[in-house]
Design a protein around this motif. Structure first.
Motif, PDB file in Angstrom:
ATOM      1  N   SER A  31      12.237  40.236 -35.155  1.00  0.00           N
ATOM      2  CA  SER A  31      11.636  39.413 -34.109  1.00  0.00           C
ATOM      3  C   SER A  31      10.179  39.809 -33.954  1.00  0.00           C
ATOM      4  CB  SER A  31      12.396  39.569 -32.791  1.00  0.00           C
ATOM      5  OG  SER A  31      12.362  40.913 -32.366  1.00  0.00           O
ATOM      6  N   GLY A  32       9.385  38.889 -33.460  1.00  0.00           N
ATOM      7  CA  GLY A  32       7.967  39.176 -33.290  1.00  0.00           C
ATOM      8  C   GLY A  32       7.224  37.988 -32.726  1.00  0.00           C
ATOM      9  N   TYR A  33       5.920  38.018 -32.863  1.00  0.00           N
ATOM     10  CA  TYR A  33       5.028  36.973 -32.360  1.00  0.00           C
ATOM     11  C   TYR A  33       4.146  36.486 -33.498  1.00  0.00           C
ATOM     12  CZ  TYR A  33       6.248  38.813 -27.786  1.00  0.00           C
ATOM     13  OH  TYR A  33       6.935  39.233 -26.693  1.00  0.00           O
ATOM     14  N   VAL A  34       3.817  35.200 -33.480  1.00  0.00           N
ATOM     15  CA  VAL A  34       2.896  34.632 -34.458  1.00  0.00           C
ATOM     16  C   VAL A  34       1.673  34.142 -33.688  1.00  0.00           C
ATOM     17  CG1 VAL A  34       2.558  32.920 -36.262  1.00  0.00           C
ATOM     18  CG2 VAL A  34       4.826  33.902 -35.891  1.00  0.00           C
ATOM     19  N   VAL A  35       0.505  34.674 -34.047  1.00  0.00           N
ATOM     20  CA  VAL A  35      -0.743  34.307 -33.375  1.00  0.00           C
ATOM     21  C   VAL A  35      -1.818  34.036 -34.424  1.00  0.00           C
ATOM     22  CG1 VAL A  35      -0.217  35.646 -31.294  1.00  0.00           C
ATOM     23  CG2 VAL A  35      -1.471  36.713 -33.166  1.00  0.00           C
ATOM     24  N   ASN A  36      -2.891  33.377 -34.007  1.00  0.00           N
ATOM     25  CA  ASN A  36      -4.006  33.150 -34.927  1.00  0.00           C
ATOM     26  C   ASN A  36      -5.043  34.253 -34.787  1.00  0.00           C
ATOM     27  OD1 ASN A  36      -5.516  32.544 -32.649  1.00  0.00           O
ATOM     28  ND2 ASN A  36      -5.673  30.372 -33.074  1.00  0.00           N
ATOM     29  N   GLU A  37      -6.187  34.074 -35.424  1.00  0.00           N
ATOM     30  CA  GLU A  37      -7.228  35.103 -35.415  1.00  0.00           C
ATOM     31  C   GLU A  37      -7.803  35.366 -34.026  1.00  0.00           C
ATOM     32  OE1 GLU A  37      -9.170  31.182 -35.814  1.00  0.00           O
ATOM     33  OE2 GLU A  37      -7.444  32.108 -36.760  1.00  0.00           O
ATOM     34  N   SER A  38      -7.637  34.427 -33.095  1.00  0.00           N
ATOM     35  CA  SER A  38      -8.107  34.591 -31.715  1.00  0.00           C
ATOM     36  C   SER A  38      -6.995  35.065 -30.789  1.00  0.00           C
ATOM     37  CB  SER A  38      -8.676  33.269 -31.195  1.00  0.00           C
ATOM     38  OG  SER A  38      -9.739  32.841 -31.999  1.00  0.00           O
ATOM     39  N   LEU A  42       0.915  30.674 -31.823  1.00  0.00           N
ATOM     40  CA  LEU A  42       1.117  29.486 -32.651  1.00  0.00           C
ATOM     41  C   LEU A  42       2.570  29.046 -32.524  1.00  0.00           C
ATOM     42  CD1 LEU A  42      -0.816  30.519 -35.877  1.00  0.00           C
ATOM     43  CD2 LEU A  42      -1.596  29.076 -34.001  1.00  0.00           C
ATOM     44  N   SER A  43       2.787  27.916 -31.864  1.00  0.00           N
ATOM     45  CA  SER A  43       4.152  27.404 -31.719  1.00  0.00           C
ATOM     46  C   SER A  43       4.517  26.597 -32.960  1.00  0.00           C
ATOM     47  CB  SER A  43       4.280  26.542 -30.470  1.00  0.00           C
ATOM     48  OG  SER A  43       3.422  25.429 -30.547  1.00  0.00           O
ATOM     49  N   THR A  56      13.283  30.122 -39.499  1.00  0.00           N
ATOM     50  CA  THR A  56      13.192  29.727 -38.104  1.00  0.00           C
ATOM     51  C   THR A  56      11.769  29.287 -37.805  1.00  0.00           C
ATOM     52  OG1 THR A  56      13.769  30.392 -35.843  1.00  0.00           O
ATOM     53  CG2 THR A  56      12.603  32.031 -37.197  1.00  0.00           C
ATOM     54  N   ALA A  57      11.547  28.812 -36.596  1.00  0.00           N
ATOM     55  CA  ALA A  57      10.209  28.425 -36.145  1.00  0.00           C
ATOM     56  C   ALA A  57       9.890  29.198 -34.871  1.00  0.00           C
ATOM     57  CB  ALA A  57      10.139  26.930 -35.876  1.00  0.00           C
ATOM     58  N   SER A  58       8.619  29.487 -34.661  1.00  0.00           N
ATOM     59  CA  SER A  58       8.215  30.184 -33.442  1.00  0.00           C
ATOM     60  C   SER A  58       8.294  29.234 -32.249  1.00  0.00           C
ATOM     61  CB  SER A  58       6.798  30.745 -33.590  1.00  0.00           C
ATOM     62  OG  SER A  58       5.887  29.715 -33.889  1.00  0.00           O
ATOM     63  N   ASP A  59       8.541  29.797 -31.071  1.00  0.00           N
ATOM     64  CA  ASP A  59       8.635  28.981 -29.859  1.00  0.00           C
ATOM     65  C   ASP A  59       7.235  28.704 -29.297  1.00  0.00           C
ATOM     66  OD1 ASP A  59       7.845  31.267 -28.446  1.00  0.00           O
ATOM     67  OD2 ASP A  59       9.821  31.621 -27.576  1.00  0.00           O
ATOM     68  N   SER A  60       7.162  28.134 -28.101  1.00  0.00           N
ATOM     69  CA  SER A  60       5.874  27.749 -27.508  1.00  0.00           C
ATOM     70  C   SER A  60       4.975  28.946 -27.197  1.00  0.00           C
ATOM     71  CB  SER A  60       6.093  26.929 -26.236  1.00  0.00           C
ATOM     72  OG  SER A  60       6.790  27.708 -25.280  1.00  0.00           O
ATOM     73  N   SER A  78       4.163  30.151 -42.378  1.00  0.00           N
ATOM     74  CA  SER A  78       3.332  28.988 -42.668  1.00  0.00           C
ATOM     75  C   SER A  78       3.108  28.182 -41.396  1.00  0.00           C
ATOM     76  CB  SER A  78       3.962  28.127 -43.764  1.00  0.00           C
ATOM     77  OG  SER A  78       5.218  27.645 -43.371  1.00  0.00           O
ATOM     78  N   TYR A  79       1.947  27.521 -41.361  1.00  0.00           N
ATOM     79  CA  TYR A  79       1.542  26.733 -40.201  1.00  0.00           C
ATOM     80  C   TYR A  79       0.540  25.689 -40.683  1.00  0.00           C
ATOM     81  CZ  TYR A  79       0.359  25.803 -35.318  1.00  0.00           C
ATOM     82  OH  TYR A  79       0.184  25.209 -34.092  1.00  0.00           O
ATOM     83  N   VAL A  80       0.580  24.506 -40.094  1.00  0.00           N
ATOM     84  CA  VAL A  80      -0.312  23.422 -40.487  1.00  0.00           C
ATOM     85  C   VAL A  80      -1.774  23.862 -40.387  1.00  0.00           C
ATOM     86  CG1 VAL A  80      -1.045  21.073 -39.921  1.00  0.00           C
ATOM     87  CG2 VAL A  80       1.367  21.691 -39.757  1.00  0.00           C
ATOM     88  N   SER A  81      -2.568  23.561 -41.387  1.00  0.00           N
ATOM     89  CA  SER A  81      -4.007  23.863 -41.478  1.00  0.00           C
ATOM     90  C   SER A  81      -4.322  25.330 -41.752  1.00  0.00           C
ATOM     91  CB  SER A  81      -4.778  23.428 -40.227  1.00  0.00           C
ATOM     92  OG  SER A  81      -4.664  22.048 -40.044  1.00  0.00           O
ATOM     93  N   TYR A  82      -3.315  26.157 -41.945  1.00  0.00           N
ATOM     94  CA  TYR A  82      -3.527  27.566 -42.261  1.00  0.00           C
ATOM     95  C   TYR A  82      -2.952  27.865 -43.639  1.00  0.00           C
ATOM     96  CZ  TYR A  82      -4.778  28.680 -37.426  1.00  0.00           C
ATOM     97  OH  TYR A  82      -5.384  28.753 -36.210  1.00  0.00           O
TER      98      TYR A  82
END
Length: 95
Positions: A31-38, A42-43, A56-60, A78-82
């Motif tokens: 388990s963990g968190y997905v964030v961008n460079e800022s 990222l939901s 799986t997909a990350s939540d909001s 993976s994430y759109v535009s990244y």
């Protein structure tokens, strides 16, 4: 419409925190968190082990939990535009 180009190193994992909890002898839960460079969450980022087709997909809030076979050591994010990123989770207790 101009879509910004993101460099490969900026995606998802700069602040991926997580823990691996052993659920059974042959499986674990990551388990963990997905964030961008800022450090913005990222939901709906997709997280799955490299050698399997489920995930799986990350939540909001960017959180995710993923049960895995114990042998899984590499996660794909993976994430759109990244650019798709990979994280070696190995046998560690914390990412």
């Amino acid at each position: 419409m101009h879509i910004p180009s993101f460099k490969p190193f900026i995606l998802l994992i700069l602040s991926l925190y997580g823990s691996i909890v052993l659920a059974q002898d042959n499986s674990k839960i990551v388990s963990g968190y997905v964030v961008n460079e800022s450090l913005v969450a990222l939901s709906n980022a997709l997280i799955y082990p490299e050698q399997f087709s489920f995930g799986t997909a990350s939540d909001s809030l960017g959180r995710f939990t993923l049960p895995l076979p114990k042998a899984s050591t590499l996660l794909r994010f993976s994430y759109v535009s990244y650019t798709t990123q990979y994280k070696n989770i190995g046998n560690t207790d914390t990412i």
